[in-house]
Scaffold this active site. Structure first.
Site: not given
Length: 297
Positions: A141, A154
């Site tokens: 990501s 995250y």
């Protein structure tokens, strides 16, 4: 000879295939004529996705953080479809909110699924990939290089997954197994939509530059990522222009800190910043399955 032709009839494994980007990737790879193994928590959802695919499929409900269960899944996939030529570590969950008040179990679970689960996926399927000289793709990501406040678990998990894949690439290069990393930006999944239901997270994204806050359709992101599979790319950016951000990585933490210094107090005006818990239907499915994970062949 096109890469699409080379992939036809070969086996691809996708974790987190029940919804979102994982489901989108199964469709892209099926269009290339690949046999698809769908792995995830929710067997019924996996089978729903599988029924939409015009190729031979195999569904296996499994917790990607369970090493023994993943080894059994790898054997079952190989028995059903043959040794994999492509394995995509896509399974991921997220939670948001201040680290200081975050739930320790939820925070840890994000790390376990996104990082440990990726490693377990690679370990289980590497024997097959070695036999086919295949390709392992880690879904990372932009959070791997642009860590944001209120998303510590995250961001840490995706940075760890990136580093893991880079190390694995170095180990596998002489053994002819390709390892790629996909840097995926905001994608229109239920996890992102759930995050936007939380006022502070929604406003945090709204404070980003216009280009950085744009959300992309799953089908478009899946097409970008699948093109990397065709090429056995070492890196893929979705959207492609994200590659322009890579040279700025050394200064991004300074920029994020500077913006956070004034943005977070303003965001607090919307109300208390509460932890979100695991986001999206996938996160909720994982939460409900913890402690009673019936592995389904």
């Amino acid at each position: 000879m096109s890469r699409e032709h080379v992939l036809r009839g070969r086996t691809a494994v996708v974790t987190g295939a029940a919804r979102g980007l994982g489901a989108g990737l199964t469709r892209e790879l099926a269009e290339r004529g690949m046999h698809i193994a769908l792995l995830g928590r929710e067997r019924e959802r996996l089978e729903q996705v599988a029924r939409t695919l015009p190729v031979e499929t195999y569904c296996h409900a499994v917790d990607v953080t369970d090493d023994a269960a993943m080894e059994r899944a790898a054997r079952a996939v190989t028995d059903a479809l043959g040794a994999p030529s492509v394995v995509i570590a896509n399974a991921g969950i997220a939670e948001g909110g201040p680290f200081a008040t975050s739930d320790a179990a939820s925070w840890r679970r994000v790390i376990e699924v996104n990082l440990i689960g990726s490693a377990a996926t690679a370990r289980s399927f590497l024997p097959g990939l070695l036999s086919t000289r295949g390709y392992f793709l880690q879904i990372a990501s932009t959070a791997a290089f642009g860590s944001a406040p209120l998303m510590s678990a995250y961001c840490a998990s995706k940075a760890g997954a990136e580093s893991f894949a880079q190390s694995l690439r170095a180990e596998m290069t002489h053994r002819r197994v390709g390892v790629g990393i996909a840097y995926v930006h905001w994608t229109d999944t239920d996890m992102i939509r759930d995050a936007d239901r939380h006022t502070v997270l929604r406003e945090l994204r709204a404070h980003m530059p216009p280009g950085a806050r744009r959300t992309y359709p799953v089908a478009r992101v899946a097409a970008w990522v699948a093109h990397a599979v065709d090429r056995r790319s070492s890196t893929v950016y979705a959207p492609p222009r994200l590659r322009l951000v890579q040279p700025l990585r050394p200064v991004l933490p300074l920029a994020v800190t500077a913006v956070s210094r004034w943005a977070l107090p303003r965001l607090a005006e919307y109300g208390p910043v509460e932890p979100t818990g695991l986001l999206g239907a996938g996160g909720q499915a994982d939460r409900h399955a913890i402690g009673h994970t019936p592995e389904e062949p």
